[in-house]
Scaffold this active site. Structure first.
Site, PDB file in Angstrom:
ATOM      1  N   LYS A   1       0.816  -1.189   0.000  1.00 58.30           N
ATOM      2  CA  LYS A   1       0.000   0.000   0.000  1.00 58.30           C
ATOM      3  C   LYS A   1       0.870   1.267   0.000  1.00 58.30           C
ATOM      4  CE  LYS A   1      -3.309  -2.175   3.150  1.00 58.30           C
ATOM      5  NZ  LYS A   1      -3.895  -2.044   4.510  1.00 58.30           N
ATOM      6  N   GLY A   2       2.146   1.120   0.350  1.00 56.66           N
ATOM      7  CA  GLY A   2       2.977   2.285   0.655  1.00 56.66           C
ATOM      8  C   GLY A   2       3.102   3.324  -0.437  1.00 56.66           C
TER       9      GLY A   2
ATOM     10  N   GLU B   1       7.587   2.805  -6.402  1.00 58.31           N
ATOM     11  CA  GLU B   1       7.809   2.227  -5.079  1.00 58.31           C
ATOM     12  C   GLU B   1       7.942   3.356  -4.055  1.00 58.31           C
ATOM     13  OE1 GLU B   1       7.498  -0.048  -3.096  1.00 58.31           O
ATOM     14  OE2 GLU B   1       9.227  -1.346  -2.865  1.00 58.31           O
ATOM     15  N   ASP B   2       7.455   3.138  -2.841  1.00 58.82           N
ATOM     16  CA  ASP B   2       7.557   4.177  -1.822  1.00 58.82           C
ATOM     17  C   ASP B   2       8.993   4.353  -1.344  1.00 58.82           C
ATOM     18  OD1 ASP B   2       7.449   1.656  -0.707  1.00 58.82           O
ATOM     19  OD2 ASP B   2       6.080   2.157   0.918  1.00 58.82           O
TER      20      ASP B   2
ATOM     21  N   ASP C   1      14.704  -0.148   0.665  1.00 59.87           N
ATOM     22  CA  ASP C   1      15.427  -0.366   1.912  1.00 59.87           C
ATOM     23  C   ASP C   1      16.469  -1.458   1.640  1.00 59.87           C
ATOM     24  OD1 ASP C   1      15.896  -0.248   4.713  1.00 59.87           O
ATOM     25  OD2 ASP C   1      14.442  -1.814   5.094  1.00 59.87           O
TER      26      ASP C   1
ATOM     27  N   LYS D   1      17.044   4.318   0.816  1.00 58.12           N
ATOM     28  CA  LYS D   1      17.929   4.198   1.993  1.00 58.12           C
ATOM     29  C   LYS D   1      19.106   3.324   1.575  1.00 58.12           C
ATOM     30  CE  LYS D   1      14.646   3.010   5.311  1.00 58.12           C
ATOM     31  NZ  LYS D   1      14.193   2.485   6.617  1.00 58.12           N
TER      32      LYS D   1
ATOM     33  N   PHE E   1      13.566   5.114  10.321  1.00 60.08           N
ATOM     34  CA  PHE E   1      12.266   4.530   9.996  1.00 60.08           C
ATOM     35  C   PHE E   1      11.315   5.699   9.764  1.00 60.08           C
ATOM     36  CE2 PHE E   1       8.105   2.760  10.631  1.00 60.08           C
ATOM     37  CZ  PHE E   1       8.182   1.648   9.808  1.00 60.08           C
TER      38      PHE E   1
ATOM     39  N   ASP F   1       3.571   3.624   6.429  1.00 57.57           N
ATOM     40  CA  ASP F   1       2.871   3.388   7.706  1.00 57.57           C
ATOM     41  C   ASP F   1       3.790   2.855   8.795  1.00 57.57           C
ATOM     42  OD1 ASP F   1       3.306   0.736   6.668  1.00 57.57           O
ATOM     43  OD2 ASP F   1       1.768   0.028   8.042  1.00 57.57           O
TER      44      ASP F   1
ATOM     45  N   ARG G   1      -0.216   6.802   7.424  1.00 54.95           N
ATOM     46  CA  ARG G   1      -0.151   6.866   5.955  1.00 54.95           C
ATOM     47  C   ARG G   1      -0.684   8.197   5.429  1.00 54.95           C
ATOM     48  NH1 ARG G   1       1.156   1.758   3.889  1.00 54.95           N
ATOM     49  NH2 ARG G   1       0.240  -0.008   4.970  1.00 54.95           N
TER      50      ARG G   1
HETATM   51  P1  5GP Z   1      12.857  -3.642   1.013  1.00 54.80           P
HETATM   52  O1  5GP Z   1      12.371  -4.894   0.359  1.00 54.80           O
HETATM   53  O2  5GP Z   1      13.571  -2.710   0.059  1.00 54.80           O
HETATM   54  O3  5GP Z   1      13.666  -3.931   2.244  1.00 54.80           O
HETATM   55  O4  5GP Z   1      11.605  -2.918   1.603  1.00 54.80           O
HETATM   56  C1  5GP Z   1      10.728  -2.198   0.879  1.00 54.80           C
HETATM   57  C2  5GP Z   1       9.455  -2.000   1.663  1.00 54.80           C
HETATM   58  O5  5GP Z   1       9.681  -2.001   3.082  1.00 54.80           O
HETATM   59  C3  5GP Z   1       8.871  -0.675   1.344  1.00 54.80           C
HETATM   60  O6  5GP Z   1       8.020  -0.745   0.227  1.00 54.80           O
HETATM   61  C4  5GP Z   1       8.133  -0.320   2.624  1.00 54.80           C
HETATM   62  O7  5GP Z   1       6.845  -0.867   2.599  1.00 54.80           O
HETATM   63  C5  5GP Z   1       8.943  -0.999   3.717  1.00 54.80           C
HETATM   64  N1  5GP Z   1       9.870  -0.043   4.354  1.00 54.80           N
HETATM   65  C6  5GP Z   1      11.204   0.010   4.252  1.00 54.80           C
HETATM   66  N2  5GP Z   1      11.715   1.035   4.972  1.00 54.80           N
HETATM   67  C7  5GP Z   1      10.657   1.631   5.567  1.00 54.80           C
HETATM   68  C8  5GP Z   1      10.537   2.776   6.422  1.00 54.80           C
HETATM   69  O8  5GP Z   1      11.481   3.471   6.811  1.00 54.80           O
HETATM   70  N3  5GP Z   1       9.260   3.089   6.788  1.00 54.80           N
HETATM   71  C9  5GP Z   1       8.168   2.385   6.409  1.00 54.80           C
HETATM   72  N4  5GP Z   1       6.986   2.792   6.845  1.00 54.80           N
HETATM   73  N5  5GP Z   1       8.252   1.309   5.590  1.00 54.80           N
HETATM   74  C10 5GP Z   1       9.493   0.955   5.166  1.00 54.80           C
END
Ligand code: 5GP
Length: 173
Positions: A42-43, A97-98, A101, A129, A150, A157, A163
């Protein structure tokens, strides 16, 4: 755990300006083409909605659901559901993508989409990040690079809260 305190990291005005710039860049790079903008739920829903409205090229919307976080911790495994996606083959797709990470979500998504033979595939992430990366993945378009905080707001969220904040904030955990 108290999860109510936050400090604004990126203001509403900064987000609006940057999303418009990204939209203008995509509009000129995709002139004469039809985009399939795939929003990761949903992000990215608020980011993708604003981005879509600043793109001048024809733009269809698609949605995937990706989940890797529980609270403020990454689970290390990515749960993705691909229901109701339009045909990808031969399409110019942009994944909205939001936040990137570890990169594991986008790695899995991009492998899935590339196997469907799109005409082209690009990644547009509002936040990056880079210090937390585990998968070898980079976005083609990035809104803002941030430190290892974070963050919540503008679609992001913490256990389904925050959100609807119009800015990006660092959650005090
Ligand atoms: P990744 O697979 O790159 O580790 O994670 C991506 C997803 O993790 C993002 O789409 C998001 O939903 C969540 N995420 C990663 N970092 C954060 C953060 O700092 N805050 C929030 N709310 N979600 C995050």
């Amino acid at each position: 755990m108290a999860a109510d305190k936050y400090t604004v990291l990126i203001s509403e005005e900064e987000i609006e300006k940057r999303v418009k710039q990204l939209g203008e860049q995509l509009s000129s790079e995709y002139a004469g083409k039809k985009i399939l903008l795939i929003c990761t739920l949903k992000g990215a829903v608020i980011f993708a909605s604003d981005l879509a409205r600043s793109i001048k090229a024809p733009c269809e919307l698609g949605f995937v659901k990706a989940k890797s976080y529980a609270g403020e911790q990454t689970t290390g495994s990515v749960d993705i559901s691909f229901e109701d996606l339009p045909d990808i083959k031969g399409r110019h797709i942009i994944i909205a993508e939001d936040i990137i990470d570890t990169g594991l979500t986008l790695k899995k998504l991009s492998e899935y989409f590339l196997a469907k033979e799109p005409a082209s595939m690009k990644i547009c992430a509002l936040l990056d990040k880079p210090s937390r990366r585990k998968a070898d993945i980079t976005a083609d378009y990035i809104g803002f690079k941030i430190e290892d905080h974070f963050v919540v707001g503008y679609g992001l969220d913490h256990n389904e809260r925050f959100r609807n904040l119009p800015f990006i904030a660092k959650l005090e955990l």
